[in-house]
Write a protein that holds these residues in place. Structure first.
Motif, PDB file in Angstrom:
ATOM      1  N   ALA A  77     -22.800 -20.057  21.875  1.00 25.84           N
ATOM      2  CA  ALA A  77     -23.744 -21.170  21.915  1.00 25.84           C
ATOM      3  C   ALA A  77     -24.713 -21.029  23.078  1.00 25.84           C
ATOM      4  O   ALA A  77     -24.365 -20.526  24.154  1.00 25.84           O
ATOM      5  CB  ALA A  77     -22.981 -22.481  22.033  1.00 25.84           C
ATOM      6  N   ALA A  79     -26.079 -22.519  26.052  1.00 24.56           N
ATOM      7  CA  ALA A  79     -25.489 -23.599  26.853  1.00 24.56           C
ATOM      8  C   ALA A  79     -25.347 -23.177  28.306  1.00 24.56           C
ATOM      9  O   ALA A  79     -25.248 -21.984  28.630  1.00 24.56           O
ATOM     10  CB  ALA A  79     -24.111 -23.979  26.304  1.00 24.56           C
ATOM     11  N   SER A 119     -12.133 -22.697  26.178  1.00 26.71           N
ATOM     12  CA  SER A 119     -12.411 -24.117  25.950  1.00 26.71           C
ATOM     13  C   SER A 119     -11.118 -24.890  26.127  1.00 26.71           C
ATOM     14  O   SER A 119     -10.015 -24.363  25.920  1.00 26.71           O
ATOM     15  CB  SER A 119     -12.992 -24.357  24.550  1.00 26.71           C
ATOM     16  OG  SER A 119     -12.111 -23.915  23.547  1.00 26.71           O
ATOM     17  N   ALA A 124     -14.333 -28.578  25.101  1.00 26.78           N
ATOM     18  CA  ALA A 124     -15.338 -28.343  26.144  1.00 26.78           C
ATOM     19  C   ALA A 124     -15.219 -26.911  26.658  1.00 26.78           C
ATOM     20  O   ALA A 124     -14.131 -26.477  27.065  1.00 26.78           O
ATOM     21  CB  ALA A 124     -15.162 -29.334  27.289  1.00 26.78           C
ATOM     22  N   GLU A 204     -14.859 -36.244  19.931  1.00 27.13           N
ATOM     23  CA  GLU A 204     -14.775 -34.849  19.492  1.00 27.13           C
ATOM     24  C   GLU A 204     -15.603 -34.567  18.245  1.00 27.13           C
ATOM     25  O   GLU A 204     -16.204 -33.507  18.106  1.00 27.13           O
ATOM     26  CB  GLU A 204     -13.319 -34.473  19.228  1.00 27.13           C
ATOM     27  CG  GLU A 204     -12.449 -34.485  20.481  1.00 27.13           C
ATOM     28  CD  GLU A 204     -10.990 -34.278  20.150  1.00 27.13           C
ATOM     29  OE1 GLU A 204     -10.638 -33.159  19.732  1.00 27.13           O
ATOM     30  OE2 GLU A 204     -10.202 -35.219  20.303  1.00 27.13           O
ATOM     31  N   ASP A 208     -23.869 -35.693  17.856  1.00 21.40           N
ATOM     32  CA  ASP A 208     -24.699 -35.562  19.050  1.00 21.40           C
ATOM     33  C   ASP A 208     -23.960 -34.738  20.106  1.00 21.40           C
ATOM     34  O   ASP A 208     -22.881 -35.127  20.557  1.00 21.40           O
ATOM     35  CB  ASP A 208     -25.019 -36.954  19.597  1.00 21.40           C
ATOM     36  CG  ASP A 208     -26.009 -36.926  20.745  1.00 21.40           C
ATOM     37  OD1 ASP A 208     -26.272 -35.841  21.291  1.00 21.40           O
ATOM     38  OD2 ASP A 208     -26.514 -38.003  21.107  1.00 21.40           O
ATOM     39  N   PRO A 209     -24.505 -33.588  20.539  1.00 24.26           N
ATOM     40  CA  PRO A 209     -23.817 -32.768  21.544  1.00 24.26           C
ATOM     41  C   PRO A 209     -23.673 -33.454  22.891  1.00 24.26           C
ATOM     42  O   PRO A 209     -22.806 -33.080  23.683  1.00 24.26           O
ATOM     43  CB  PRO A 209     -24.701 -31.523  21.652  1.00 24.26           C
ATOM     44  CG  PRO A 209     -26.043 -31.952  21.158  1.00 24.26           C
ATOM     45  CD  PRO A 209     -25.768 -32.983  20.099  1.00 24.26           C
ATOM     46  N   ARG A 212     -20.272 -35.335  22.425  1.00 23.97           N
ATOM     47  CA  ARG A 212     -19.083 -34.493  22.270  1.00 23.97           C
ATOM     48  C   ARG A 212     -18.557 -34.071  23.645  1.00 23.97           C
ATOM     49  O   ARG A 212     -19.315 -34.000  24.624  1.00 23.97           O
ATOM     50  CB  ARG A 212     -19.411 -33.242  21.452  1.00 23.97           C
ATOM     51  CG  ARG A 212     -19.632 -33.497  19.985  1.00 23.97           C
ATOM     52  CD  ARG A 212     -19.499 -32.209  19.173  1.00 23.97           C
ATOM     53  NE  ARG A 212     -20.436 -31.176  19.583  1.00 23.97           N
ATOM     54  CZ  ARG A 212     -21.637 -30.998  19.044  1.00 23.97           C
ATOM     55  NH1 ARG A 212     -22.058 -31.810  18.080  1.00 23.97           N
ATOM     56  NH2 ARG A 212     -22.424 -30.022  19.461  1.00 23.97           N
ATOM     57  N   HIS A 214     -17.915 -32.004  26.735  1.00 24.73           N
ATOM     58  CA  HIS A 214     -18.621 -30.847  27.278  1.00 24.73           C
ATOM     59  C   HIS A 214     -18.708 -30.937  28.795  1.00 24.73           C
ATOM     60  O   HIS A 214     -18.646 -32.024  29.366  1.00 24.73           O
ATOM     61  CB  HIS A 214     -20.038 -30.733  26.704  1.00 24.73           C
ATOM     62  CG  HIS A 214     -20.979 -31.823  27.144  1.00 24.73           C
ATOM     63  ND1 HIS A 214     -20.905 -33.110  26.683  1.00 24.73           N
ATOM     64  CD2 HIS A 214     -22.019 -31.809  28.029  1.00 24.73           C
ATOM     65  CE1 HIS A 214     -21.852 -33.848  27.239  1.00 24.73           C
ATOM     66  NE2 HIS A 214     -22.530 -33.081  28.078  1.00 24.73           N
ATOM     67  N   GLN A 216     -21.091 -30.737  31.813  1.00 25.06           N
ATOM     68  CA  GLN A 216     -22.512 -30.898  32.089  1.00 25.06           C
ATOM     69  C   GLN A 216     -22.824 -30.373  33.483  1.00 25.06           C
ATOM     70  O   GLN A 216     -22.162 -30.740  34.453  1.00 25.06           O
ATOM     71  CB  GLN A 216     -22.904 -32.370  31.998  1.00 25.06           C
ATOM     72  CG  GLN A 216     -24.369 -32.650  32.265  1.00 25.06           C
ATOM     73  CD  GLN A 216     -24.639 -34.134  32.305  1.00 25.06           C
ATOM     74  OE1 GLN A 216     -24.162 -34.847  33.175  1.00 25.06           O
ATOM     75  NE2 GLN A 216     -25.402 -34.617  31.338  1.00 25.06           N
ATOM     76  N   ARG A 253     -33.364 -30.898  27.663  1.00 30.59           N
ATOM     77  CA  ARG A 253     -33.117 -29.736  26.803  1.00 30.59           C
ATOM     78  C   ARG A 253     -34.172 -28.688  27.129  1.00 30.59           C
ATOM     79  O   ARG A 253     -35.369 -28.986  27.144  1.00 30.59           O
ATOM     80  CB  ARG A 253     -33.189 -30.127  25.332  1.00 30.59           C
ATOM     81  CG  ARG A 253     -32.926 -28.960  24.367  1.00 30.59           C
ATOM     82  CD  ARG A 253     -33.022 -29.387  22.924  1.00 30.59           C
ATOM     83  NE  ARG A 253     -31.894 -30.221  22.528  1.00 30.59           N
ATOM     84  CZ  ARG A 253     -31.973 -31.519  22.250  1.00 30.59           C
ATOM     85  NH1 ARG A 253     -33.142 -32.145  22.328  1.00 30.59           N
ATOM     86  NH2 ARG A 253     -30.908 -32.194  21.898  1.00 30.59           N
TER      87      ARG A 253
END
Length: 269
Positions: A77, A79, A119, A124, A204, A208-209, A212, A214, A216, A253
């Motif tokens: 991904a 990210a 993860s 995450a 989960e 919308d990411p 979820r 994650h 940051q 983004r």
């Protein structure tokens, strides 16, 4: 053009040979990423030692992040991902599996260390990094951070146990990070300085990411409005803005789709 705020004296350094963490961007186009983050965060870039698809971002003479243009080739991904320092990548990777996490890649030998991409139980993504050679880079100024972290997860208490067992947080070992439960969140401190917040409430199955689970990556900046404006002018987009904890946090983004946050909060705690 804006830059990282040098006044974050209470946060844990994420750079240097003794740092608890490092942050890396997986992206599709290295040139586009370099151009964007130079204009938005004031970074400069130098070629890394991991090939033509890797560069290191610098704030002055201090390395602050790595950028890999390998998302398409390795089907990972786009990210920002934190990599946590460990003494033994094999041991840490085994701990992830034993606790129902997932090891996607590694341990792999990369430059002066060995890396793992994994993860947690809620999905995450994070990395593990075992340094195998001494660093030649200068450390960050004492007490200064160019970034800090927030884990948005299903249950902060459960996540703190998972990461504590994998990374030896609150183990009592010399140099380990401490964990404190403050209100509905968990604060992780390394060497007495805050490194990360862990917050409950992520979903989960959310589309919308941002919602979820994650990790940051947050970059403190001197002028939040100017930073957001620069991001929008150079192909980025504002995703969500939140106010709380003594300041404002904006999720952006980048042109390739990677989410990150900029904030005028002076400390993650």
């Amino acid at each position: 053009m804006t830059g990282s705020d040098p006044r974050t004296a209470s946060a844990a350094p994420l750079t240097g040979p003794a740092a608890p963490c490092w942050v890396t961007l997986m992206t599709r186009n290295l040139e586009t990423a370099e151009r964007f983050y130079t204009q938005v965060l004031g970074w400069s870039f130098r070629p890394g030692r991991l090939g033509a698809d890797y560069a290191v971002a610098y704030r002055g003479e201090v390395p602050v992040a790595g950028v890999f243009a390998v998302s398409s080739a390795y089907h990972v991904a786009v990210a920002w991902t934190p990599y946590f320092a460990v003494e033994d990548a094999d041991v840490a990777a085994a701990r992830v599996r034993e606790r129902s996490g997932t090891v996607a890649v590694g341990p792999l030998t990369l430059g002066k260390g060995r890396g793992v991409l994994a993860s947690d139980r809620d999905g995450a993504s994070f990395g593990l990094w075992e340094r195998t050679e001494a660093s030649a880079s200068p450390p960050a100024p004492a007490g200064h951070a160019h970034a800090w972290l927030r884990l948005r997860t299903r249950n902060a208490f459960d996540a703190a146990i998972f990461y504590g067992e994998v990374l030896d947080w609150a183990s009592g070992r010399p140099g380990c990070c401490d964990v404190a439960y403050e209100g509905d969140e968990v604060i992780v401190r390394c060497g007495g300085h805050p490194l990360a917040r862990i917050s409950s409430g992520a979903v989960e199955a959310a589309v919308d990411p941002v919602v979820r689970p994650h990790w940051q990556v947050q970059f403190p900046v001197a002028d939040l409005a100017a930073t957001v404006s620069a991001a929008e002018r150079h192909g980025g987009a504002l995703v969500v803005e939140r106010t709380g904890f003594g300041g404002t946090e904006v999720t952006l983004r980048d042109p390739d789709g990677a989410l990150f946050a900029v904030t005028d909060v002076r400390s993650p705690a």
